[in-house]
Design an enzyme around this catalytic site. Structure first.
Site, PDB file in Angstrom:
ATOM      1  CG  ASP A   1      52.015  37.800  34.524  1.00  0.00           C
ATOM      2  OD1 ASP A   1      51.937  37.206  35.635  1.00  0.00           O
ATOM      3  OD2 ASP A   1      52.176  37.685  33.367  1.00  0.00           O
ATOM      4  CG  PHE A   2      51.238  37.629  40.637  1.00  0.00           C
ATOM      5  CD1 PHE A   2      51.334  36.547  40.153  1.00  0.00           C
ATOM      6  CD2 PHE A   2      50.032  38.038  41.588  1.00  0.00           C
ATOM      7  CE1 PHE A   2      50.432  35.463  40.274  1.00  0.00           C
ATOM      8  CE2 PHE A   2      48.979  36.900  41.687  1.00  0.00           C
ATOM      9  CZ  PHE A   2      49.283  35.856  41.228  1.00  0.00           C
TER      10      PHE A   2
ATOM     11  CG  HIS B   1      46.361  28.616  48.676  1.00  0.00           C
ATOM     12  ND1 HIS B   1      45.983  30.328  48.261  1.00  0.00           N
ATOM     13  CD2 HIS B   1      45.465  28.192  47.936  1.00  0.00           C
ATOM     14  CE1 HIS B   1      44.684  30.194  47.986  1.00  0.00           C
ATOM     15  NE2 HIS B   1      44.362  29.163  47.555  1.00  0.00           N
TER      16      HIS B   1
HETATM   17  C1  LIG Z   1      42.361  32.959  45.129  1.00  0.00           C
HETATM   18  S1  LIG Z   1      42.419  34.424  44.380  1.00  0.00           S
HETATM   19  C2  LIG Z   1      42.511  35.606  45.933  1.00  0.00           C
HETATM   20  C3  LIG Z   1      41.784  37.030  45.668  1.00  0.00           C
HETATM   21  C4  LIG Z   1      41.871  38.014  46.799  1.00  0.00           C
HETATM   22  N1  LIG Z   1      43.212  38.003  47.117  1.00  0.00           N
HETATM   23  C5  LIG Z   1      41.143  37.383  47.855  1.00  0.00           C
HETATM   24  O1  LIG Z   1      41.682  36.762  49.003  1.00  0.00           O
HETATM   25  O2  LIG Z   1      39.876  37.422  47.888  1.00  0.00           O
HETATM   26  C6  LIG Z   1      43.684  34.753  43.454  1.00  0.00           C
HETATM   27  C7  LIG Z   1      43.721  35.929  42.759  1.00  0.00           C
HETATM   28  O3  LIG Z   1      44.921  35.869  41.891  1.00  0.00           O
HETATM   29  C8  LIG Z   1      44.626  36.713  40.715  1.00  0.00           C
HETATM   30  N2  LIG Z   1      45.918  36.255  39.879  1.00  0.00           N
HETATM   31  C9  LIG Z   1      45.930  35.116  39.369  1.00  0.00           C
HETATM   32  N3  LIG Z   1      46.900  35.170  38.458  1.00  0.00           N
HETATM   33  C10 LIG Z   1      47.494  36.322  38.416  1.00  0.00           C
HETATM   34  C11 LIG Z   1      48.792  37.246  37.894  1.00  0.00           C
HETATM   35  N4  LIG Z   1      49.555  36.311  37.019  1.00  0.00           N
HETATM   36  N5  LIG Z   1      48.795  38.545  38.275  1.00  0.00           N
HETATM   37  C12 LIG Z   1      48.131  39.007  38.953  1.00  0.00           C
HETATM   38  N6  LIG Z   1      47.107  38.576  39.551  1.00  0.00           N
HETATM   39  C13 LIG Z   1      46.734  37.286  39.364  1.00  0.00           C
HETATM   40  C14 LIG Z   1      43.479  36.391  40.265  1.00  0.00           C
HETATM   41  O4  LIG Z   1      42.893  37.172  39.278  1.00  0.00           O
HETATM   42  C15 LIG Z   1      42.689  36.123  41.661  1.00  0.00           C
HETATM   43  O5  LIG Z   1      41.645  37.399  42.007  1.00  0.00           O
END
Ligand SMILES: C[S@@+](CC[C@H](N)C(=O)[O-])C[C@H]1O[C@@H](n2cnc3c(N)ncnc32)[C@H](O)[C@@H]1O
Length: 271
Positions: A234-235, A253
């Site tokens: 969880d970032f 974004h």
């Molecule tokens: C818009 S997508 C981009 C995915 C990838 N980087 C791409 O460009 O194809 C955002 C990603 O952030 C991940 N994400 C959302 N909240 C997160 C969290 N709290 N910790 C880790 N990853 C997370 C989602 O699962 C998703 O895959």
């Protein structure tokens, strides 16, 4: 000099506004056509609308009107006898072409997004994401509870990454990096493309647990499993150490400045 509001410039401006304001119509039509699988049914063939309607359980007349409208936007060509074929642009909607855009287009034209955009006034008034108002949960929590929508989203992100990875690899020299981490790296398409170009490099895909299965499958299938680890994160809590470069694509974004700052600080701490 042309007076403001008159002549060619004014009519071009009016046409631009008309196209912007009605843009949801071709987008919604594309969503239906993609969902029905029409582009694949027309691969290299010309077919009458009656055959397409029968194959997709759609209404013959309604489908005819939709295909004609998209023909006016250059996606299909109509021939005599209510027959349709794909144009060069429409070909990108097939699932079986190497440069297919279908996955990304299926996500961005999904009815789920239309419902959120219909409530955009809520965001204008509150600065909060409409998705929480419409569906009662933040986007990524909602996706976690909807496996089919989550699959469409993840496939869409993979398709989007495949669209940009060639340009990214041409524009940026990743050499010198021993271990690269892709934070929120989805199903690993971009990380796999980087590792394929740099055979000595190792990778770490850092993602939410429920997304990792798709990434592990990709790394197995592309022979990268030995060089690429996956860690559930969880970032907002923390970012694992162990990489000498952290990559984020289409992450910052998604968040307001406060939450974007937390992610960036956690990356700094990991470095
Ligand atoms: C818009 S997508 C981009 C995915 C990838 N980087 C791409 O460009 O194809 C955002 C990603 O952030 C991940 N994400 C959302 N909240 C997160 C969290 N709290 N910790 C880790 N990853 C997370 C989602 O699962 C998703 O895959």
């Amino acid at each position: 000099m042309m007076k403001e509001g008159t002549g060619l410039a004014a009519s071009e401006g009016a046409e631009k506004i008309r196209q912007l304001a009605t843009g949801y119509i071709p987008a919604a039509l594309l969503g239906v056509i993609i969902e029905l699988g029409i582009p694949d049914l027309l691969a290299e063939k010309i077919k009458p609308v009656s055959e397409l309607a029968a194959a997709t359980h759609a209404n013959d007349d309604a489908l005819y009107r939709m295909l004609r409208t998209l023909s006016s936007f250059g996606i299909f060509t109509e021939s005599s006898g209510r027959r349709f074929s794909l144009t060069a642009a429409g070909r990108y909607l097939r699932s079986d072409v190497p440069d297919s855009l279908r996955g990304y287009m299926r996500w961005v034209t999904n009815s789920f997004l239309f419902r959120n955009y219909a409530d955009l006034m809520y965001s204008a008034q509150t600065a909060q994401p409409a998705v929480e108002h419409v569906f009662g949960k933040p986007l990524f929590s909602h996706l976690q509870t909807c496996p089919e929508l989550s699959r469409i989203f993840n496939d869409g992100m993979t398709s989007f990454s495949q669209m940009v990875s060639t340009a990214l690899l041409e524009a940026y020299d990743f050499s010198g990096i021993k271990v690269i981490a892709d934070l929120g790296g989805g199903q690993g398409a971009l990380l796999a493309a980087i590792l394929q170009k740099y055979p000595a490099m190792h990778g770490l895909l850092l993602e939410q647990e429920y997304v990792l299965a798709g990434a592990r499958k990709r790394f197995q299938e592309s022979g990268l499993a030995e060089r690429c680890g996956t860690i559930a994160v969880d970032f907002f809590q923390s970012v694992p150490t162990g990489a000498d470069a952290y990559l984020m694509k289409s992450i910052i974004h998604d968040w307001d400045d406060h939450r974007a700052g937390i992610i960036l600080r956690n990356c700094c701490d990991a470095l």
